[in-house]
Design an enzyme around this catalytic site. Structure first.
Site, PDB file in Angstrom:
ATOM      1  N   GLY A  44     -41.060 156.802 -18.573  1.00 49.79           N
ATOM      2  CA  GLY A  44     -42.369 156.624 -19.188  1.00 49.79           C
ATOM      3  C   GLY A  44     -42.873 157.894 -19.835  1.00 49.79           C
ATOM      4  CB  CYS A  51     -43.365 149.020  -9.650  1.00 49.34           C
ATOM      5  SG  CYS A  51     -44.159 147.538 -10.261  1.00 49.34           S
ATOM      6  CD  GLU A  65     -40.666 153.519  -7.858  1.00 50.65           C
ATOM      7  OE1 GLU A  65     -41.308 152.456  -7.854  1.00 50.65           O
ATOM      8  OE2 GLU A  65     -40.489 154.214  -8.876  1.00 50.65           O
ATOM      9  CE  LYS A  89     -33.048 148.638 -24.251  1.00 55.09           C
ATOM     10  NZ  LYS A  89     -32.692 148.957 -22.864  1.00 55.09           N
ATOM     11  CD  GLU A 127     -46.093 148.470 -13.657  1.00 51.56           C
ATOM     12  OE1 GLU A 127     -46.097 149.337 -12.749  1.00 51.56           O
ATOM     13  OE2 GLU A 127     -45.237 147.585 -13.736  1.00 51.56           O
TER      14      GLU A 127
END
Length: 495
Positions: free
Chosen positions: A247, A300, A398, A190, A265
């Site tokens: 996540g 990331c 982030e 996906k 991750e």
């Protein structure tokens, strides 16, 4: 032979783009005919209409994957035979490298010089690496009572859903499907709705290589597709790369359903520590610029926090500003471009919002600080850096864009405390000329990868990749990745 800017633009104009899902060995539209637009962020041009998959397509793909897995057409192949097919797949990725690189550049705004040298070759290398490794990984004969033979073996986990991000679409996908396919699983990929093009194209190459129908499928669509896969009781494993927030949702969906294996991750706010005994400050500054501005900061592992000792801060900032000039946004189709476009309007607005936050919270602007355009169009942002306190918003959250926080410290203990004072633990770096200091600091940094006197090195597949804390669990790359896509089985035979 390297192509010129004009040649890449000409090739882009001739490109045929596939926008359908790939289910059970063929390209198909969504059953209800729904689509979404794929937009070039550098120009705002519509590239293609993409199939917007939903519940019907998920059910179709999962049934096809389960049937293909249970048939043994892939899972029961000898590892050497699976490896040969995957090597053909890797060769086809290389053969179509320019096409795939161009799709990636047009789709997400990445410089063509990066997609041709890093993203596409890296994906081919990943597939090839696991193809070569899979027939060299065995089980164990356990030391048991002589009346028994005890075997410890690994077998494929079953049907794997890989939900991958938009910042390195083909590369991050390969880190999932490479080991998952090598281990004998069926896989449903996906891609992000922001970056579906290379995933869709890879499906045809996988079939051409000889991967059986139902073993490699692609479902483009919105977040609902990922949610449906994570909730599905006939999915055995979800491998996800993306934000920590999403996540957590995926882990919850797995818990609500069949307790499928979940590998995450996730995000990072990686510290890059420059100690006062760093002997090459110019190199440290150049590397720090690359660590945050490469791929438009959409990484990331981006070195988004530079921690620099107070005695060398001014010299470091001067060298850093020089290096930042090399990352001025330009046409992603120009091989000389080092910084392309931000992936879409949503991310563009988010990054600019953080830049505004840096200014309102009193951060001292080092460079950049505003949006820009290339040829009067596009979602481009200047390479930006602020001097800030360690508790500033832009130093803690982030951003996923070309925005650096420069933080001053007084001694090593303070640097380590600031570095570890984060919810994340994906990567870190330290610059020092003292080998003992290097080892001591590296041991104390809570991160899955620590670089010493470099950043983002080690592109080969031998190093596991993943993080501590809320940067996720499990590891991509290396033989450790195979553990994610297999189950351990103990077999005891009484003699």
């Amino acid at each position: 032979m390297a192509r010129s800017h004009a040649e890449w633009k000409q090739l882009a104009g001739q490109l045929t783009i596939e926008g359908r899902a790939f289910i059970d060995g063929e390209y198909v539209m969504a059953g209800d005919g729904r689509t979404f637009d794929c937009i070039n962020p550098a120009t705002a041009d519509k590239l293609a209409q993409i199939a917007l998959c939903g519940e019907a397509e998920v059910e179709w793909a999962v049934k096809a994957a389960r049937r293909a897995f249970e048939s043994g057409a892939w899972s029961n192949l000898a590892p050497l035979a699976r490896g040969r097919i995957l090597k053909r797949f890797a060769a086809l990725i290389r053969e179509h490298g320019d096409e795939l690189a161009l799709l990636e550049t047009l789709d997400v705004g990445k410089p063509i010089g990066d997609t041709t040298s890093v993203d596409v070759p890296g994906a081919a290398y990943c597939v090839e690496w696991f193809a070569e490794a899979i027939d060299k990984v065995g089980g164990e004969v356990a030391p048991v009572d002589p009346k028994l033979v005890g075997l410890v073996t690994r077998e494929p986990i079953g049907v794997v859903a890989a939900v991958v991000p938009w910042n390195f679409p083909i590369l991050m996908a390969s880190w999932k499907f490479g080991p998952a396919l090598a281990a004998g699983n069926a896989l449903i990929l996906k891609p992000s709705e922001k970056s579906p093009l290379t995933a869709i194209r890879l499906a045809a190459l996988a079939k051409e290589a000889g991967i059986p129908d139902g073993i490699f499928q692609v479902l483009p669509g919105a977040g609902e597709v990922g949610k449906l896969l994570a909730l599905h009781n006939d999915i055995d494993c979800v491998a996800f790369t993306g934000s920590t927030g999403v996540g957590k949702l995926i882990a919850g969906y797995a818990a609500q359903s069949n307790l499928k294996r979940v590998w995450l991750e996730l995000g990072g706010k990686s510290p890059n520590i420059v100690l006062p005994d760093c002997t090459d400050l110019a190199k440290a500054a150049r590397t720090a610029a690359g660590a945050i501005f490469y791929n438009m900061g959409e990484m990331c592992t981006a070195g988004s926090r530079v921690l620099v000792h107070k005695d060398i801060k001014e010299r470091f900032i001067e060298e850093f500003k020089k290096a930042a000039h090399g990352y001025q946004p330009a046409d992603p189709l120009d091989p000389a471009t080092s910084m392309g476009a931000i992936v879409d309007q949503i991310q563009y607005d988010k990054v600019l919002g953080y830049i505004d936050k840096g200014q309102t919270e009193g951060g001292g602007l080092v460079c950049g600080g505003s949006a820009t355009q290339v040829a009067g169009k596009g979602l481009f942002i200047q390479p930006t850096a602020f001097e800030v306190d360690a508790n500033a918003t832009i130093a803690r959250e982030e951003i996923f864009g070309p925005v650096l926080s420069v933080i001053t410290f007084s001694d090593v203990e303070e640097a380590i405390r600031i570095a570890n004072d984060t919810d994340y633990g994906l990567a870190a770096a330290v610059w020092t000329s003292n080998v003992s200091t290097a080892h001591q600091v590296a041991r104390r940094l809570r991160a899955g990868t620590v670089w010493v006197n470099c950043y983002d090195e080690g592109g080969d597949m031998n190093f596991p990749f993943g993080g501590f804390k809320q940067s996720g669990n499990g590891r991509d790359k290396s033989l450790h990745a195979l553990e994610k896509y297999t189950e351990l089985k103990s077999t005891l035979i009484k003699l």
